[in-house]
Design a protein around this motif. Structure first.
Motif, mmCIF file in Angstrom:
data_model
loop_
_atom_site.group_PDB
_atom_site.id
_atom_site.type_symbol
_atom_site.label_atom_id
_atom_site.label_comp_id
_atom_site.label_asym_id
_atom_site.label_seq_id
_atom_site.Cartn_x
_atom_site.Cartn_y
_atom_site.Cartn_z
ATOM 1 N N SER A 39 -10.063 -11.808 8.799
ATOM 2 C CA SER A 39 -9.406 -11.609 7.502
ATOM 3 C C SER A 39 -9.102 -12.948 6.829
ATOM 4 N N PRO A 79 0.824 -1.199 0.000
ATOM 5 C CA PRO A 79 0.000 0.000 0.000
ATOM 6 C C PRO A 79 0.862 1.255 0.000
ATOM 7 N N HIS A 117 -10.761 -7.878 13.230
ATOM 8 C CA HIS A 117 -10.316 -7.848 11.839
ATOM 9 C C HIS A 117 -9.229 -8.895 11.589
ATOM 10 N N ASN A 136 -3.346 6.734 10.267
ATOM 11 C CA ASN A 136 -3.912 7.574 9.216
ATOM 12 C C ASN A 136 -4.455 8.886 9.767
ATOM 13 N N ASP A 137 -5.036 8.825 10.971
ATOM 14 C CA ASP A 137 -5.633 10.025 11.555
ATOM 15 C C ASP A 137 -4.717 10.721 12.556
ATOM 16 N N VAL A 197 -8.734 -0.386 11.943
ATOM 17 C CA VAL A 197 -8.920 -1.450 10.964
ATOM 18 C C VAL A 197 -8.119 -1.181 9.689
ATOM 19 N N ALA A 198 -8.087 0.065 9.226
ATOM 20 C CA ALA A 198 -7.406 0.364 7.957
ATOM 21 C C ALA A 198 -5.926 0.020 8.033
ATOM 22 N N GLU A 199 -5.269 0.449 9.113
ATOM 23 C CA GLU A 199 -3.848 0.162 9.254
ATOM 24 C C GLU A 199 -3.597 -1.328 9.504
ATOM 25 N N THR A 200 -4.532 -1.979 10.194
ATOM 26 C CA THR A 200 -4.416 -3.424 10.409
ATOM 27 C C THR A 200 -4.472 -4.161 9.077
ATOM 28 N N GLU A 201 -5.347 -3.708 8.202
ATOM 29 C CA GLU A 201 -5.434 -4.305 6.869
ATOM 30 C C GLU A 201 -4.138 -4.085 6.092
ATOM 31 N N ASP A 202 -3.544 -2.905 6.233
ATOM 32 C CA ASP A 202 -2.247 -2.657 5.601
ATOM 33 C C ASP A 202 -1.211 -3.673 6.082
ATOM 34 N N LYS A 262 -1.891 -7.156 4.600
ATOM 35 C CA LYS A 262 -1.496 -7.239 3.184
ATOM 36 C C LYS A 262 0.017 -7.275 3.044
#
Length: 520
Positions: free
Chosen positions: A260, A19, A256, A57-58, A81-86, A89
């Protein structure tokens, strides 16, 4: 043979698939790991994803507090969740290359991790004491223990043998091979913020898996220091990732990781209640799971035992980590014939324990992790006394602060006291009297937990009987300290699933594939 440096170059070639957040996040300037220095040089205030040190992110952060004095020692990214998904991946992409490295290459990196941890033992220990509170001498011991798993699995990873199976048909050959499961998510506790990661990570790396680590919100600095060590050891980008978050985000991050489809394995150390939630969440993707959950360890002293040895074992088992270990003695069951002698000698030893800031020389008991932990000890003491237990020593908060609790001894504890059915996780030693071996076994086994147990006896027949009848995955016989990288750490009943450490621990990160060759 593909070299470790080649492996690193291959990982960098794959970085274009990561990402954008991970590619653009700068790495901090760090000094060479290995010299003697203050622990601040291993202090990191960013998460570690895809080989980069990143903020959320924030931009949200949360404080890490020294439980001994309430001082803020760092602010850490509060990821979601967004950073965990990063991180997932990054780990999944890294796995495609890491799985192709040889066992020898992975062994070399694990060995480097061991060497770097031991070189930086004091610095890593100071981080533990600062965020966890345990005395520095204990923290030094944890680093030795934690590093041992990299040394151990550096060798075990080279011994993941398959089988060729004799067949009933001349034209066929049957082969079983072992392969890494994939991305392993690791959710770890605050009581051993280093060793509870290395016990999982050493096995995973040696097997060929990649990892996403979610450390306890109270003690993330040890996990981030390990990430710095891994980076220096040459672990390729994305193979080890550390996602930090506060208590407010921990549920969604854990969920998450469990749900996943890119995560093949979940490994958790913590309470039984949380373990059940994670197992339920993991069911949707039928994940491999290993769970090291709560305990309620009995510590039995029979009439034939050496009382002095039993007292020494009780002190080691009960008061190590201030009673905040999953394998610590929770209920001390003592037979009539040695009851008074044992209680008297245990009182004398407890009175010699020194409470204070873990950084101070001579301190044996630091603070509890937080005020809530002290409240639970207080609750158990008050409940037992209200039901007839005798308070011999301790029993209240220490004058040093609300997170400090006096080492406490209760005698004549009734069987219906809360401490008999709940794990205290604090410096409380409740002694319960029994008369017969059968009675002791009934009391010891009357729990849903089945992690660790201990007993002292010099009767060889009794030793065999009791060892076989105790319903626990770990049994200490005339020994209060049982943990070792070579020993299987495993619970039964509601104390968990799977095994960590020992030659069996690496199997939690391996799949068995059956290949049938025809036309021969």
């Amino acid at each position: 043979m593909q070299s470790s440096m080649t492996c690193v170059r291959l990982m960098k070639q794959h970085s274009s698939r990561l990402p954008a957040l991970l590619r653009l996040s700068p790495r901090p300037v760090t000094t060479q790991i290995g010299s003697r220095r203050d622990y601040a040089s291993l202090h990191r205030d960013q998460a570690y994803i895809g080989g980069a040190w990143v903020s959320g992110n924030d931009g949200n952060t949360y404080p890490v507090i020294n439980p001994a004095n309430g001082v803020e020692i760092g602010r850490i990214p509060d990821l979601g969740v967004a950073e965990t998904e990063d991180a997932i991946k990054a780990a999944y992409q890294a796995f495609q290359v890491w799985r192709e490295t040889t066992a020898k290459e992975r062994s070399d990196i694990c060995r480097k991790m061991f060497n770097l941890m031991m070189t930086n033992q004091e610095e890593l220990a100071k981080i533990i004491t600062a965020e966890n509170g345990k005395p520095l001498a204990e923290a030094m011991g944890e680093i030795t223990y934690g590093a041992s798993f990299f040394e151990w699995f550096a060798e075990e990873g080279k011994r993941c043998y398959g089988d060729i199976v004799p067949t009933m048909t001349k034209s066929k050959r049957m082969l079983h091979m072992k392969q890494p499961v994939g991305v392993a998510a690791m959710i770890t506790p605050w009581n051993f913020p280093n060793a509870m990661i290395t016990r999982k990570l050493g096995a995973a790396l040696a097997a060929g898996c990649t990892a996403v680590i979610k450390p306890a919100e109270d003690t993330p600095l040890s996990a981030l220091a390990l990430a710095a060590i891994a980076e220096e050891a040459g672990v390729p980008p994305g193979v080890v990732n550390v996602v930090t978050c506060s208590r407010s985000n921990v549920s969604q991050v854990g969920k998450h990781l469990c749900k996943s489809p890119l995560v093949a394995k979940i490994s958790f150390t913590g309470s039984t209640a949380v373990g059940k939630i994670l197992l339920e969440q993991s069911a949707s993707t039928v994940k491999r799971a290993s769970m090291e959950l709560g305990g309620n360890a009995p510590f039995i002293v029979f009439d034939s035992a050496s009382v002095d040895d039993a007292v020494a074992g009780a002190i080691a088992s009960k008061f190590r980590g201030n009673g905040q270990t999953c394998v610590c003695a929770n209920r001390l069951l003592v037979q009539d014939g040695v009851y008074d002698e044992f209680c008297g000698k245990l009182r004398d030893k407890i009175s010699q324990l020194v409470v204070g800031d873990g950084m101070q020389p001579g301190v044996t008991q630091g603070p509890l992790i937080n005020d809530r932990a002290a409240e639970k000890v207080e609750k158990h003491v008050n409940d037992a006394v209200s039901k007839g237990a005798q308070l011999i020593i301790g029993g209240k908060r220490h004058q040093l602060g609300r997170s400090f609790f006096e080492p406490t001894l209760l005698t004549d504890v009734p069987k219906d006291a809360l401490v008999c059915s709940e794990e205290t996780f604090g410096p409380l030693a409740p002694v319960i009297r029994f008369t017969t071996e059968e009675e002791a076994l009934i009391m010891a086994n009357s729990t849903d937990s089945g992690l660790a147990s201990y007993f002292y006896s010099n009767d060889i027949g009794q030793i065999w009987r009791v060892a076989e009848k105790l319903e626990f995955g770990i049994v200490g016989i005339n020994e209060g300290l049982v943990s070792s990288e070579a020993g299987a750490f495993t619970g039964i009943k509601q104390s968990g699933l799977g095994t960590e450490g020992s030659k069996y621990g690496i199997n939690e990160y391996l799949d068995i594939k059956y290949a049938c060759f025809g036309g021969i």
